[in-house]
Motif scaffolding. Structure first.
Motif, PDB file in Angstrom:
ATOM      1  N   ASN A  23      -9.194  -4.013  -9.268  1.00  0.00           N
ATOM      2  CA  ASN A  23      -9.270  -2.837  -8.415  1.00  0.00           C
ATOM      3  C   ASN A  23      -8.979  -3.297  -7.003  1.00  0.00           C
ATOM      4  O   ASN A  23      -9.710  -4.106  -6.448  1.00  0.00           O
ATOM      5  CB  ASN A  23     -10.643  -2.178  -8.499  1.00  0.00           C
ATOM      6  CG  ASN A  23     -10.685  -0.865  -7.734  1.00  0.00           C
ATOM      7  OD1 ASN A  23     -10.083  -0.733  -6.675  1.00  0.00           O
ATOM      8  ND2 ASN A  23     -11.388   0.095  -8.278  1.00  0.00           N
ATOM      9  N   CYS A  24      -7.919  -2.791  -6.433  1.00  0.00           N
ATOM     10  CA  CYS A  24      -7.492  -3.219  -5.102  1.00  0.00           C
ATOM     11  C   CYS A  24      -8.057  -2.341  -3.996  1.00  0.00           C
ATOM     12  O   CYS A  24      -7.526  -2.329  -2.892  1.00  0.00           O
ATOM     13  CB  CYS A  24      -5.974  -3.242  -5.049  1.00  0.00           C
ATOM     14  SG  CYS A  24      -5.296  -4.539  -6.090  1.00  0.00           S
TER      15      CYS A  24
ATOM     16  N   LEU B 252      -5.432  -1.661 -11.335  1.00  0.00           N
ATOM     17  CA  LEU B 252      -4.267  -2.158 -12.054  1.00  0.00           C
ATOM     18  C   LEU B 252      -2.955  -1.736 -11.394  1.00  0.00           C
ATOM     19  O   LEU B 252      -2.102  -1.109 -12.010  1.00  0.00           O
ATOM     20  CB  LEU B 252      -4.311  -1.684 -13.514  1.00  0.00           C
ATOM     21  CG  LEU B 252      -5.547  -2.135 -14.285  1.00  0.00           C
ATOM     22  CD1 LEU B 252      -5.640  -1.402 -15.593  1.00  0.00           C
ATOM     23  CD2 LEU B 252      -5.539  -3.628 -14.489  1.00  0.00           C
ATOM     24  N   PRO B 253      -2.775  -2.107 -10.130  1.00  0.00           N
ATOM     25  CA  PRO B 253      -1.539  -1.726  -9.442  1.00  0.00           C
ATOM     26  C   PRO B 253      -0.329  -2.479  -9.990  1.00  0.00           C
ATOM     27  O   PRO B 253      -0.465  -3.555 -10.564  1.00  0.00           O
ATOM     28  CB  PRO B 253      -1.811  -2.147  -7.997  1.00  0.00           C
ATOM     29  CG  PRO B 253      -2.724  -3.314  -8.141  1.00  0.00           C
ATOM     30  CD  PRO B 253      -3.607  -2.986  -9.328  1.00  0.00           C
TER      31      PRO B 253
ATOM     32  N   VAL C 138       2.065  -3.500  -7.976  1.00  0.00           N
ATOM     33  CA  VAL C 138       2.370  -4.467  -6.930  1.00  0.00           C
ATOM     34  C   VAL C 138       1.050  -4.985  -6.382  1.00  0.00           C
ATOM     35  O   VAL C 138       0.177  -4.207  -6.010  1.00  0.00           O
ATOM     36  CB  VAL C 138       3.192  -3.819  -5.794  1.00  0.00           C
ATOM     37  CG1 VAL C 138       3.426  -4.806  -4.669  1.00  0.00           C
ATOM     38  CG2 VAL C 138       4.509  -3.289  -6.332  1.00  0.00           C
ATOM     39  N   LEU C 139       0.904  -6.295  -6.358  1.00  0.00           N
ATOM     40  CA  LEU C 139      -0.337  -6.896  -5.875  1.00  0.00           C
ATOM     41  C   LEU C 139      -0.174  -7.327  -4.430  1.00  0.00           C
ATOM     42  O   LEU C 139       0.649  -8.189  -4.120  1.00  0.00           O
ATOM     43  CB  LEU C 139      -0.724  -8.093  -6.735  1.00  0.00           C
ATOM     44  CG  LEU C 139      -2.011  -8.800  -6.356  1.00  0.00           C
ATOM     45  CD1 LEU C 139      -3.196  -7.835  -6.412  1.00  0.00           C
ATOM     46  CD2 LEU C 139      -2.264  -9.981  -7.253  1.00  0.00           C
ATOM     47  N   GLU C 140      -0.920  -6.694  -3.559  1.00  0.00           N
ATOM     48  CA  GLU C 140      -0.937  -7.055  -2.144  1.00  0.00           C
ATOM     49  C   GLU C 140      -2.391  -7.223  -1.723  1.00  0.00           C
ATOM     50  O   GLU C 140      -3.197  -6.317  -1.904  1.00  0.00           O
ATOM     51  CB  GLU C 140      -0.285  -5.961  -1.299  1.00  0.00           C
ATOM     52  CG  GLU C 140       1.178  -5.776  -1.588  1.00  0.00           C
ATOM     53  CD  GLU C 140       1.788  -4.640  -0.788  1.00  0.00           C
ATOM     54  OE1 GLU C 140       3.020  -4.561  -0.787  1.00  0.00           O
ATOM     55  OE2 GLU C 140       1.057  -3.846  -0.182  1.00  0.00           O
ATOM     56  N   ILE C 141      -2.719  -8.376  -1.209  1.00  0.00           N
ATOM     57  CA  ILE C 141      -4.090  -8.637  -0.755  1.00  0.00           C
ATOM     58  C   ILE C 141      -4.096  -8.571   0.764  1.00  0.00           C
ATOM     59  O   ILE C 141      -3.359  -9.302   1.423  1.00  0.00           O
ATOM     60  CB  ILE C 141      -4.591  -9.992  -1.265  1.00  0.00           C
ATOM     61  CG1 ILE C 141      -4.587  -9.993  -2.794  1.00  0.00           C
ATOM     62  CG2 ILE C 141      -5.980 -10.288  -0.711  1.00  0.00           C
ATOM     63  CD1 ILE C 141      -4.937 -11.308  -3.427  1.00  0.00           C
ATOM     64  N   GLU C 142      -4.915  -7.689   1.301  1.00  0.00           N
ATOM     65  CA  GLU C 142      -4.994  -7.463   2.741  1.00  0.00           C
ATOM     66  C   GLU C 142      -6.297  -8.050   3.281  1.00  0.00           C
ATOM     67  O   GLU C 142      -7.195  -8.402   2.526  1.00  0.00           O
ATOM     68  CB  GLU C 142      -4.934  -5.957   3.032  1.00  0.00           C
ATOM     69  CG  GLU C 142      -3.696  -5.268   2.512  1.00  0.00           C
ATOM     70  CD  GLU C 142      -2.433  -5.619   3.273  1.00  0.00           C
ATOM     71  OE1 GLU C 142      -2.530  -6.150   4.399  1.00  0.00           O
ATOM     72  OE2 GLU C 142      -1.350  -5.355   2.742  1.00  0.00           O
ATOM     73  N   TRP C 143      -6.427  -8.096   4.596  1.00  0.00           N
ATOM     74  CA  TRP C 143      -7.639  -8.644   5.222  1.00  0.00           C
ATOM     75  C   TRP C 143      -8.875  -7.869   4.809  1.00  0.00           C
ATOM     76  O   TRP C 143      -9.936  -8.432   4.601  1.00  0.00           O
ATOM     77  CB  TRP C 143      -7.503  -8.668   6.741  1.00  0.00           C
ATOM     78  CG  TRP C 143      -7.440  -7.291   7.346  1.00  0.00           C
ATOM     79  CD1 TRP C 143      -6.315  -6.575   7.608  1.00  0.00           C
ATOM     80  CD2 TRP C 143      -8.546  -6.477   7.733  1.00  0.00           C
ATOM     81  NE1 TRP C 143      -6.639  -5.347   8.127  1.00  0.00           N
ATOM     82  CE2 TRP C 143      -8.010  -5.266   8.227  1.00  0.00           C
ATOM     83  CE3 TRP C 143      -9.927  -6.637   7.715  1.00  0.00           C
ATOM     84  CZ2 TRP C 143      -8.799  -4.230   8.687  1.00  0.00           C
ATOM     85  CZ3 TRP C 143     -10.708  -5.600   8.184  1.00  0.00           C
ATOM     86  CH2 TRP C 143     -10.151  -4.417   8.660  1.00  0.00           C
TER      87      TRP C 143
ATOM     88  N   SER D  29       1.574  -3.625 -14.596  1.00  0.00           N
ATOM     89  CA  SER D  29       0.139  -3.437 -14.347  1.00  0.00           C
ATOM     90  C   SER D  29      -0.721  -4.318 -15.227  1.00  0.00           C
ATOM     91  O   SER D  29      -1.907  -4.479 -14.984  1.00  0.00           O
ATOM     92  CB  SER D  29      -0.248  -1.973 -14.565  1.00  0.00           C
ATOM     93  OG  SER D  29       0.390  -1.150 -13.627  1.00  0.00           O
ATOM     94  N   LEU D  30      -0.139  -4.859 -16.278  1.00  0.00           N
ATOM     95  CA  LEU D  30      -0.901  -5.668 -17.234  1.00  0.00           C
ATOM     96  C   LEU D  30      -0.677  -7.159 -17.074  1.00  0.00           C
ATOM     97  O   LEU D  30      -1.187  -7.945 -17.854  1.00  0.00           O
ATOM     98  CB  LEU D  30      -0.505  -5.259 -18.667  1.00  0.00           C
ATOM     99  CG  LEU D  30      -0.848  -3.819 -19.029  1.00  0.00           C
ATOM    100  CD1 LEU D  30      -0.192  -3.454 -20.338  1.00  0.00           C
ATOM    101  CD2 LEU D  30      -2.350  -3.617 -19.077  1.00  0.00           C
TER     102      LEU D  30
END
Length: 92
Positions: A3-4, A35-36, A38-43, A88-89
């Motif tokens: 969960n992003c 389950l996006p 595109v995986l983007e990790i933000e601050w 997503s998987l």
């Protein structure tokens, strides 16, 4: 499930019954960005990193439950049950 959109505003802490005084239950809510593709990790995705609970030891039951997770099986289950797209998987 990934969960992003985890942050302090997406937690529910229900009222505790009198029998369970001294304990809290934390329930993650708002699963709109699970389950996006595109995986983007933000601050702001690291908002829990300073919480004291992060440094607490994990109990043996939780360790066993985590070790028993089968990502391939879970991925197939989500694909079959929800029709999720391959992006997503991804497991890597």
């Amino acid at each position: 499930a990934l969960n992003c959109d985890r942050n302090g505003a997406n937690l529910l802490v229900p009222k505790v019954s009198s029998a369970a005084k001294g304990t809290l239950e934390v329930v993650p809510i708002d699963h709109g960005f699970c389950l996006p593709e595109v995986l983007e990790i933000e601050w702001f995705d690291w908002c829990w990193i300073d919480w004291p609970q992060i440094a607490a030891p994990v109990c043996p039951d939780v360790r066993r439950a985590i070790a028993a997770i089968d990502p391939e099986r879970d991925s197939a289950m989500l694909r079959d049950a929800l029709g999720l797209r391959p992006k997503s998987l991804r497991l890597q």
